[in-house]
Design a protein around this motif. Structure first.
Motif, PDB file in Angstrom:
ATOM      1  N   GLN A 158      86.336 -76.627  78.244  1.00  0.00           N
ATOM      2  CA  GLN A 158      85.921 -75.226  78.407  1.00  0.00           C
ATOM      3  C   GLN A 158      85.713 -74.923  79.881  1.00  0.00           C
ATOM      4  O   GLN A 158      84.985 -75.648  80.573  1.00  0.00           O
ATOM      5  N   SER A 159      86.296 -73.851  80.349  1.00  0.00           N
ATOM      6  CA  SER A 159      86.099 -73.464  81.748  1.00  0.00           C
ATOM      7  C   SER A 159      84.743 -72.827  81.975  1.00  0.00           C
ATOM      8  O   SER A 159      84.330 -72.639  83.120  1.00  0.00           O
ATOM      9  N   VAL A 160      84.041 -72.482  80.888  1.00  0.00           N
ATOM     10  CA  VAL A 160      82.716 -71.865  80.990  1.00  0.00           C
ATOM     11  C   VAL A 160      81.747 -72.621  80.084  1.00  0.00           C
ATOM     12  O   VAL A 160      82.148 -73.229  79.086  1.00  0.00           O
ATOM     13  N   TYR A 161      80.462 -72.554  80.443  1.00  0.00           N
ATOM     14  CA  TYR A 161      79.424 -73.103  79.565  1.00  0.00           C
ATOM     15  C   TYR A 161      78.890 -71.944  78.744  1.00  0.00           C
ATOM     16  O   TYR A 161      78.093 -71.134  79.219  1.00  0.00           O
ATOM     17  N   ALA A 162      79.369 -71.834  77.514  1.00  0.00           N
ATOM     18  CA  ALA A 162      78.983 -70.736  76.634  1.00  0.00           C
ATOM     19  C   ALA A 162      79.122 -71.192  75.201  1.00  0.00           C
ATOM     20  O   ALA A 162      79.938 -72.074  74.892  1.00  0.00           O
ATOM     21  N   HIS A 163      78.339 -70.606  74.324  1.00  0.00           N
ATOM     22  CA  HIS A 163      78.434 -70.933  72.910  1.00  0.00           C
ATOM     23  C   HIS A 163      79.844 -70.620  72.409  1.00  0.00           C
ATOM     24  O   HIS A 163      80.333 -69.503  72.614  1.00  0.00           O
ATOM     25  N   PRO A 164      80.493 -71.555  71.751  1.00  0.00           N
ATOM     26  CA  PRO A 164      81.898 -71.376  71.388  1.00  0.00           C
ATOM     27  C   PRO A 164      82.109 -70.693  70.039  1.00  0.00           C
ATOM     28  O   PRO A 164      83.223 -70.693  69.523  1.00  0.00           O
ATOM     29  N   TRP A 165      81.068 -70.139  69.452  1.00  0.00           N
ATOM     30  CA  TRP A 165      81.244 -69.439  68.193  1.00  0.00           C
ATOM     31  C   TRP A 165      80.990 -67.940  68.382  1.00  0.00           C
ATOM     32  O   TRP A 165      80.221 -67.519  69.235  1.00  0.00           O
ATOM     33  N   ARG A 166      81.657 -67.157  67.553  1.00  0.00           N
ATOM     34  CA  ARG A 166      81.397 -65.725  67.548  1.00  0.00           C
ATOM     35  C   ARG A 166      80.146 -65.449  66.728  1.00  0.00           C
ATOM     36  O   ARG A 166      79.852 -66.151  65.760  1.00  0.00           O
ATOM     37  N   ARG A 167      79.431 -64.416  67.089  1.00  0.00           N
ATOM     38  CA  ARG A 167      78.232 -64.023  66.363  1.00  0.00           C
ATOM     39  C   ARG A 167      78.103 -62.513  66.424  1.00  0.00           C
ATOM     40  O   ARG A 167      78.568 -61.869  67.377  1.00  0.00           O
ATOM     41  N   VAL A 168      77.456 -61.954  65.427  1.00  0.00           N
ATOM     42  CA  VAL A 168      77.166 -60.526  65.392  1.00  0.00           C
ATOM     43  C   VAL A 168      75.658 -60.388  65.256  1.00  0.00           C
ATOM     44  O   VAL A 168      75.078 -60.787  64.235  1.00  0.00           O
ATOM     45  N   LEU A 169      75.009 -59.860  66.282  1.00  0.00           N
ATOM     46  CA  LEU A 169      73.558 -59.718  66.289  1.00  0.00           C
ATOM     47  C   LEU A 169      73.141 -58.425  65.611  1.00  0.00           C
ATOM     48  O   LEU A 169      73.803 -57.390  65.744  1.00  0.00           O
TER      49      LEU A 169
ATOM     50  N   HIS B 272      74.936 -62.992  62.287  1.00  0.00           N
ATOM     51  CA  HIS B 272      75.920 -63.444  61.310  1.00  0.00           C
ATOM     52  C   HIS B 272      77.038 -64.199  62.028  1.00  0.00           C
ATOM     53  O   HIS B 272      77.523 -63.747  63.073  1.00  0.00           O
ATOM     54  N   ALA B 273      77.412 -65.328  61.469  1.00  0.00           N
ATOM     55  CA  ALA B 273      78.626 -66.012  61.889  1.00  0.00           C
ATOM     56  C   ALA B 273      79.749 -65.469  61.014  1.00  0.00           C
ATOM     57  O   ALA B 273      79.710 -65.638  59.786  1.00  0.00           O
ATOM     58  N   PRO B 274      80.743 -64.786  61.581  1.00  0.00           N
ATOM     59  CA  PRO B 274      81.703 -64.055  60.750  1.00  0.00           C
ATOM     60  C   PRO B 274      82.680 -64.916  59.953  1.00  0.00           C
ATOM     61  O   PRO B 274      83.216 -64.458  58.941  1.00  0.00           O
ATOM     62  N   THR B 275      82.934 -66.147  60.379  1.00  0.00           N
ATOM     63  CA  THR B 275      83.869 -67.016  59.658  1.00  0.00           C
ATOM     64  C   THR B 275      83.266 -68.404  59.499  1.00  0.00           C
ATOM     65  O   THR B 275      82.324 -68.785  60.203  1.00  0.00           O
ATOM     66  N   ARG B 276      83.846 -69.150  58.577  1.00  0.00           N
ATOM     67  CA  ARG B 276      83.371 -70.523  58.366  1.00  0.00           C
ATOM     68  C   ARG B 276      83.574 -71.367  59.620  1.00  0.00           C
ATOM     69  O   ARG B 276      82.740 -72.220  59.951  1.00  0.00           O
TER      70      ARG B 276
END
Length: 218
Positions: free
Chosen positions: A18-29, A172-176
């Motif tokens: 990863q070129s960035v340090y960031a959470h690798p999952w999508r989330r909807v707050l 919410h995590a939108p996908t498994r």
């Protein structure tokens, strides 16, 4: 065997992938980002005269966003790829390669008026007496409602907690796949199966949690 999450080998591999340090999952707050408390406190503590040290700077998003508000922004990380990225993303900052072990390198000795760590290493706390100016502040945000080693290490270093903030926001995590990445990152592999019986149309609901602490020399 895969590397243990947040081990040194795990971070080294992450830096290569990863070129960035960031959470690798999508989330909807469903509410405000729980790290906004940290953002607001950091903005309020910065002055044009401030000497700032950032522990675990990753690819440099905070140095890029906030660094120009301080007289000097110094940062370090132990992943070479992220140090290089931080130098590119925040050219006004001084970014160094250090793993937080042993004696503090000369360029990081300060004294600093503000030491910050966004989900970064708590190991910086043991070095606070050598890093901090007499009236310095330490600001940290962690990825859970409680990070018990932080107040314990602050007390051991002779620092006192001025304030603690805990934020919990429905997400919410939108996908498994997103849920699985989140469980792997948080070292909660046993929770992956929750998707099979808790997922809804919007994905799987969970809580995004943050613990923010502000401290000063006792």
């Amino acid at each position: 065997m895969s590397d243990l999450p947040h081990s040194r080998a795990w971070y080294a591999r992450l830096g290569r992938e990863q070129s960035v340090y960031a959470h690798p999952w999508r989330r909807v707050l469903s509410g405000p980002d729980p790290e906004e408390t940290f953002d607001g406190l950091l903005a309020a503590l910065l002055t044009p005269q401030a000497q700032v040290l950032e522990a675990g700077c990753g690819h440099g998003p905070d140095a890029a966003r906030f660094g120009a508000r301080a007289a000097r922004w110094v940062a370090y990380d132990f992943v070479p790829e992220w140090v290089a990225a931080a130098q590119a993303n925040a050219p006004h900052a001084e970014v160094h390669l250090w793993d937080g072990r042993g004696e503090v390198p000369a360029p990081l000795r300060g004294p600093f008026d503000l030491i910050v760590s966004r989900r970064g290493p708590t190991s910086v706390i043991r070095h606070l007496p050598a890093l901090a100016a007499p009236d310095a502040r330490f600001l940290y945000v962690g990825p859970r409602l409680d990070v018990p080693q932080v107040p314990a290490e602050l007390e051991a270093a002779g620092w006192q907690v001025l304030g603690e903030w805990r934020a919990s926001v429905l997400a919410h995590a939108p996908t498994r796949a997103d849920w699985q990445r989140r469980c792997e990152w948080m070292d909660e592999p046993g929770r992956v199966a929750e998707w099979d019986w808790q997922a809804r149309a919007a994905g799987l609901p969970y809580r995004e949690e943050r613990y923010t602490v502000l401290a000063a020399p006792a």
